[in-house]
Enzyme design. Structure first.
Site, short mmCIF file in Angstrom:
data_model
loop_
_atom_site.label_atom_id
_atom_site.label_comp_id
_atom_site.label_asym_id
_atom_site.label_seq_id
_atom_site.Cartn_x
_atom_site.Cartn_y
_atom_site.Cartn_z
N HIS A 1 0.83 -1.20 0.00
CA HIS A 1 0.00 0.00 0.00
C HIS A 1 0.87 1.26 0.00
CE1 HIS A 1 -3.62 2.33 0.59
NE2 HIS A 1 -2.97 3.02 1.53
N GLU B 1 1.99 2.03 -3.38
CA GLU B 1 0.90 2.65 -4.14
C GLU B 1 0.98 4.17 -4.01
OE1 GLU B 1 -3.81 3.18 -3.29
OE2 GLU B 1 -3.00 1.15 -3.10
N HIS B 2 1.25 4.67 -2.80
CA HIS B 2 1.36 6.11 -2.60
C HIS B 2 2.61 6.67 -3.27
CE1 HIS B 2 -2.06 6.72 0.09
NE2 HIS B 2 -1.81 5.48 0.48
#
Length: 123
Positions: free
Chosen positions: A71, A74-75
């Site tokens: 995650h 993803e950023h």
């Protein structure tokens, strides 16, 4: 895998890297020098370009000491580019031209995409 759908976007890759699967198939599959597989599906009559990256890794592939890494990546994907070095500069550019963009992290996969009018796409 990187997927490019839309207008011909030949400045993304060198023609010598491409390999047409057959003369009858309207797409090109090739591998970049960094081993990233690319699927290019040209739609010359559409106004949009979709650039999408899919990975077969997600939460399930993380060790307990790595929880959240997929995650977090993803950023980072939308954290900036060499031309637009901050997330603010990148999002301002994309939103100014009406682009849709997002990242998705699931148990098994990650996906990042940007869809923008072809006239505003850059290599």
């Amino acid at each position: 895998m990187l997927i490019i759908v839309g207008r011909a976007y030949n400045n993304v890759y060198n023609a010598s890297m491409r390999k047409n699967l057959t003369a009858n198939e309207p797409y090109t599959l090739f591998t970049l020098p960094n081993n990233l597989r690319v699927l290019h599906v040209p739609f010359p009559t559409t106004a949009n370009v979709l650039v999408q990256m899919n990975g077969l890794v997600g939460r399930r592939a993380e060790l307990n000491s790595e929880i959240g890494a997929a995650h977090f990546l993803e950023h980072l994907f939308f954290d900036g580019t060499s031309k637009r070095p901050t997330s603010y500069a990148l999002s301002t550019f994309l939103e100014h031209f009406g682009a849709e963009y997002n990242g998705i992290t699931s148990t098994e996969t990650v996906e990042y995409f940007v869809r923008i009018l072809g006239e505003h796409a850059e290599g």
